[in-house]
Structure formats: structure tokens, C-alpha cells
Scaffold this active site. Structure first.
Site, short mmCIF file in Angstrom:
data_model
loop_
_atom_site.label_atom_id
_atom_site.label_comp_id
_atom_site.label_asym_id
_atom_site.label_seq_id
_atom_site.Cartn_x
_atom_site.Cartn_y
_atom_site.Cartn_z
N ASP A 114 120.83 73.69 17.95
CA ASP A 114 122.23 73.89 17.56
C ASP A 114 123.16 72.98 18.32
OD1 ASP A 114 121.66 75.27 19.93
OD2 ASP A 114 122.94 76.98 19.43
N ARG A 115 122.88 72.76 19.61
CA ARG A 115 123.73 71.89 20.41
C ARG A 115 123.69 70.46 19.90
NH1 ARG A 115 121.99 72.49 26.41
NH2 ARG A 115 123.91 71.28 26.74
N ALA A 146 119.97 79.63 12.38
CA ALA A 146 119.58 80.88 13.01
C ALA A 146 120.03 80.85 14.47
CB ALA A 146 118.07 81.08 12.91
#
Length: 238
Positions: A95-96, A7
Site C-alpha cells: 500500500d505504501r 486489502a
């Protein structure tokens, strides 16, 4: 079958894996999250893994759509031989971290990981497994929108990258690409200087990767859905 969900800031990307192979994938806007239940219904899912850098409301909608309980993954202090040197791991976008873990499986040496989406993130990972942190700057469309909203005469159609732009639309497009490529190259140079080794490879992902890649010096490669690949790695090791 295993469900993976990323997401992001603008879209929800997902994939279904079976026996290590991707059998289906998709991407939707946040507003269309209620369509996910129908998209996932045909699959005999046994578990699901997800990451979220958007809102808590979107996470709840994804949970409601999933036919299996989702394990939500955040950044961690260490995994797969990678040490996270972020000061406050809890504030880092999952996400990183997941993109870095995926890149580690692809590149054994020093590597710069760049995710070109709503934002551009640029991460530095050493061959020894030290994730040193990285940069966050506006993505292509955010940069363009900021010029359109913040100036009187720069709301222009999309231009093209030129070495010496001689029109306003091209000047904007060229400035955005050069700013993003420049951020990647500056972090790359810092990583090479810190390690004492040659310029590292750049791994690019995200919707803006293809437009950015020609302006980044070799070695550089595009890897689609790097965050999902990171999720898969975490899930497979669980």
C-alpha cells in the site's frame, strides 16, 4: 472492466474501472469479505489487480470471491521513474509503494504522501523520483485505544482539537492530531532540507485524512483511494 482491490489493515476497499473511469466502488470490514462475490457479480470483469497488507487468509477469501484471477502487486525496486530506496523491498507494505506511485502521477515536484488509516504512514518522494522511505505510527483510533488501555483514567469520549486544551478528552484528541500532523511536518521539513527546495506539497488519503488536513500547512490536498489509483496505474501499464 477491471477490478481493483486494496486489502488494508481494517477494511477491503475496491473499485471497478471501465475505459479509465470508475463505475463502482465499495469498502467492507474484513469480517464481511464473503459478501464480495455478490458485490462483484454484476460486472463483466476481464481482469483484476490487488494488494494486501492484511492476512494470508483474507487474501485467500478475496481470491475465492473474485470472478477473475487477481494479480497481486507488491512493492518493487522501481516503476514509472520512481526508485525505491527501501533497504528490503520485500518487507515493505504494498500500500505504501502504490500510494507513492499514485502521488507521482499527481505531483511532479517533491511530495509527502500521508495515508491516515489504522496506521499513519508518511512517505518522502523527490522531484527526481527518489522514494526515500518514510514513517509508520499508530492511527488516530490506535492512539486513543492505547491511552484507554494503558492508563487508569484516560478512557474518555472523543474530544475536539483545541489550541490549548482545557479538558482531558480535548487534550487526548489534540495530542493525537498534533502528533500525526507533527510527524508529517517533520518529514516535510527534512525533505525540503535534503532537496534544497521549498516545502513540498502533502497528499493525504485514508479515512482520517479529512480530520487531519486542517492541521497540516498548505500546500495540502486530499485524494481518495490513493492505493487503488496506484494499482490502476500498474494495471494500465501491464
Amino acid at each position: 472492466m477491471r477490478l481493483l482491490v486494496d486489502a488494508g489493515n481494517s477494511r477491503v476497499k475496491w473499485a471497478v474501472y471501465s475505459a479509465g473511469a470508475c463505475v463502482a466502488e465499495g469498502a467492507i470490514a474484513h469480517a464481511d469479505a464473503d459478501t464480495l462475490a455478490a458485490a462483484w457479480a454484476p460486472f463483466a470483469l476481464v481482469d483484476g489487480w490487488a494488494s494486501n497488507v492484511a492476512s494470508a487468509d483474507l487474501r485467500a477469501r478475496i481470491d475465492a470471491a473474485s470472478p477473475v484471477a487477481l494479480t497481486w502487486v507488491g512493492a518493487a525496486r522501481a516503476a514509472f521513474g520512481v526508485i525505491n530506496h527501501y533497504r528490503e523491498v520485500g518487507e515493505q507494505g504494498a500500500d505504501r509503494w502504490l500510494a507513492v506511485l499514485a502521488a507521482r502521477a499527481l505531483v511532479a515536484g517533491d511530495v509527502v504522501v500521508a495515508c491516515a488509516g489504522t496506521a499513519l504512514t508518511v512517505e518522502a518522494l523527490t522531484a527526481g523520483g527518489d522514494y526515500l522511505g518514510g514513517l509508520i505510527l499508530p492511527g488516530h483510533h490506535l492512539m486513543q485505544q492505547s491511552l484507554a488501555r494503558g492508563t487508569a483514567r484516560l478512557d474518555r469520549e472523543q474530544g475536539e482539537h483545541r489550541l490549548f486544551p482545557q479538558g482531558t478528552s480535548d487534550a487526548i484528541a489534540s495530542g493525537i492530531i498534533d502528533a500525526q500532523a507533527g510527524a508529517i511536518e517533520r518529514l516535510r521539513a527534512r525533505l525540503a532540507q535534503a532537496s534544497g527546495r521549498p516545502s513540498p506539497e502533502v497528499v493525504l488519503t485514508g479515512g482520517g485524512a479529512a480530520a487531519l488536513a486542517p492541521h497540516v500547512a498548505a500546500p495540502v490536498r486530499i485524494v481518495d483511494n490513493l492505493v487503488l489509483l496506484g494499482l490502476l496505474r500498474v494495471a494500465d501499464a501491464s
